[in-house]
Design an enzyme around this catalytic site. Sequence first.
Site, PDB file in Angstrom:
ATOM      1  N   ASP A 550       0.821  -1.212   0.000  1.00 22.39           N
ATOM      2  CA  ASP A 550       0.000   0.000   0.000  1.00 22.39           C
ATOM      3  C   ASP A 550       0.854   1.260   0.000  1.00 22.39           C
ATOM      4  O   ASP A 550       0.452   2.294  -0.529  1.00 22.39           O
ATOM      5  CB  ASP A 550      -0.913   0.013   1.229  1.00 22.39           C
ATOM      6  N   HIS A 592      -2.968  -1.991   5.008  1.00 25.65           N
ATOM      7  CA  HIS A 592      -1.971  -3.049   5.163  1.00 25.65           C
ATOM      8  C   HIS A 592      -2.385  -4.331   4.448  1.00 25.65           C
ATOM      9  O   HIS A 592      -1.772  -5.376   4.638  1.00 25.65           O
ATOM     10  CB  HIS A 592      -1.714  -3.348   6.642  1.00 25.65           C
TER      11      HIS A 592
END
Length: 804
Positions: A550, A592
């Site tokens: 990410d 995450h």
Amino acid sequence: MIKEKNNTTLTFEDFKTEVLNDYRIAVTSRECSLLGRKEVLTGKAKFGIFGDGKEVPQLAMAKSFQNGDFRSGYYRDQTFMMAIGELTPKQFFAGLYGHTDLNFDPMSAGRQMGGHFVTHSLNEDGSWKDLTKQKNSSADISPTAGQMPRLLGLAQASKIYRNVDGIKTKDKFSVNGNEIAWGTIGNASTSEGLFFETINAAGVLQVPMVMSVWDDEYGISVHARHQTTKENISEILKGYQRDEDANGYEIFRVKGWDYAELVSTYERAAAIAREQHVPVLIHVNELTQPQGHSTSGSHERYKNAERLAWEKDFDCIRQMRLWMIAINIASPEELAEIDAELKKEVLEAKKEAWNSFINPIIEDQKNLMALLEQISAASINHKDKIQKYISELSAIKSPLKKEMLVIARKILRFIEIPNSKVLLSDWITNYIEITQPRFSSNLHSDSDKNVFSVEKVLPEYADNAKADLDGRMILRDNFDALFTKYPETLIFGEDVGNIGDVNQGLEGMQEKYGELRVADVGIREATIIGQGIGMALRGLRPIAEIQYLDYLLYAIQIMSDDLATLQYRTVGKQKAPLIIRTRGHRLEGIWHSGSPMGMIINAVRGIHVLVPRNMTQAAGFYNALLETDEPALVIECLNGYRLKEKTPLNFGEFKTPIGVVETLKEGADITLVSYGSTLRLVEQAANELLELGIDCEVIDIQSLLPFDINKDIVKSIAKTNRLLVIDEDVPGGASAYILQQILEEQNAYIHLDSKPQTLAAKAHRPAYGTDGDYFSKPSAEDIFEKVYTMMNEVNPSKYPNLYQ
């Protein structure tokens, strides 16, 4: 051109000769800018952005620039490139016209607009030149401040070469780490985050970087008061000034029209950076921009009369001329004679560049017109139409290749004579085959070290080997083997060093190999990638770690605009075989557990994207990549570090082939295609489906870029006649790309008996927790039921609806 100095003591005559030579370069560059603008306004060139007003400071910078040094700059630096002997007026104009031949435009063969500069680091076979024997410029990009992250890596390479022993290829890239990385940027662009991120990182790392800010008070039409606090970049960076108690920068401020002071300042800056490895910032202010930002407009629209008058008086060449007269280097008459001479030389260079560009196209135009006349003569029903197009083509005095193809392809539509059709279609096909590579070649390496040159090597196991080793230990032991095998390899990222990365895949490596080779860095993803690009440009083999997939979004611009386009925009004359390591896919929470693969693969064409399902596969990719000369992104599975795998006996040697899929389970009823963490769920669902008599073939993509080079997926579909792509990206993300590759590139549609389908994650980011994962991304039950439903359509009686 500026030459290496062997003796720093000059006689007045030597000094006079050097100053006059500098003046000649400055005037030549200015004439190129002035004439270049005219070429755009008359239509011969599309766009122009020039370095007028910045000539004198660039001369001073060039004087301290030595062989082995690197520039990372922007599109105002034409005078500097002329001063180091890497740009001639003829080449300047070839770039302006977009000449698609490196022999004429060595900067990019017309792929970038003029003003984007590069030197050639590679031989014809893709091998490295001796970069210590030449002055080097990394390839420019247009995005504002985009040159900054790469600059950091170019400077850090000198630190590595000075302090790390055992690098076998060092002699081609460094002389004891004495090289400086020279950066240039416009004052307005210092407002970008990439500038501040790089400045901070260089101060922390203490690398030999000299950063020049060309300050003419404007960013296009916007004044510095809207750009910079206190309207003064060096003033607000005072806190970076080094002192007795702390490392930092040496900061200089100098007027851009003061030739003597500029030369002195750059000499001092170079000595500090080269000898002490201390970064230096030089704020060059009181500069002008005589023609405004670019050919898109005029600066008279946004500068008042007082400012315009000041710019005329303090033009750096005018001030240099006045200084030369004042100290008796030359008389006004002598300088006027030089000016007139150089004006003629630049005009002649422009004419030569234009003729070299246009004459071959005119020759193609004549050949096409002759062919069209022949076709017209044979035509029965469309002679008038063909003659109309011939007249249109004949009227074009400076033709484009596009214009010829447009006319030829339109005529092809209504030719009724078979022989004529063959003649014209052959001409079109041949012309495109010859011309297209001039615009499309070198996205990837053509050398004998490209990714397809690596042979597969299987992991070797003991006869009684069991899956009893954590995946993270597979990576750790493999990295250990690689760091021993390749002294030029280093890895860096957030939490990489002291704790051995957040998942312990580098446990103990910093202690064994030192803080320079296994390094912690700050939270600054863009410059982590920049460090890697710069060091790879100088012969090192960096592995840049982005902690989570990410977070790659912070760095995607640098990856896309700089790294991915490097070989393409230099037509294969520079390379940066950077390996980017990250971890992603399924874990917990919005930031995450993302898998923005569609975004990534569509942004980074030119970088290989590898998606191993376990850590042995990942280790095999690292082993393979270090034998190649291409950049790649390796995405490890976040939930795989504690899963048990068998222990290979040949760490550092086994290689996962790139661009090759792997069939994990053979089957006859349907082909299931996926990658990464989701494969474990696919395998689970396939085993459960087998209990109901549905026999799935399961294929691991392994590599998204490149994709299935052996076209094995279509072979599977030819057997099963059905296809389901399972992906944890958003709907229409990577799954759309995968379908395009399978259906269009592999022509799998001809084998399908059912509609090809995809099963992706929900359109939103994954929610937190185990339930969040289950309801956000495909589960084993989702996969089972999707396959079952597809089989229900085939045989409802054998596979009745699950939900009534």
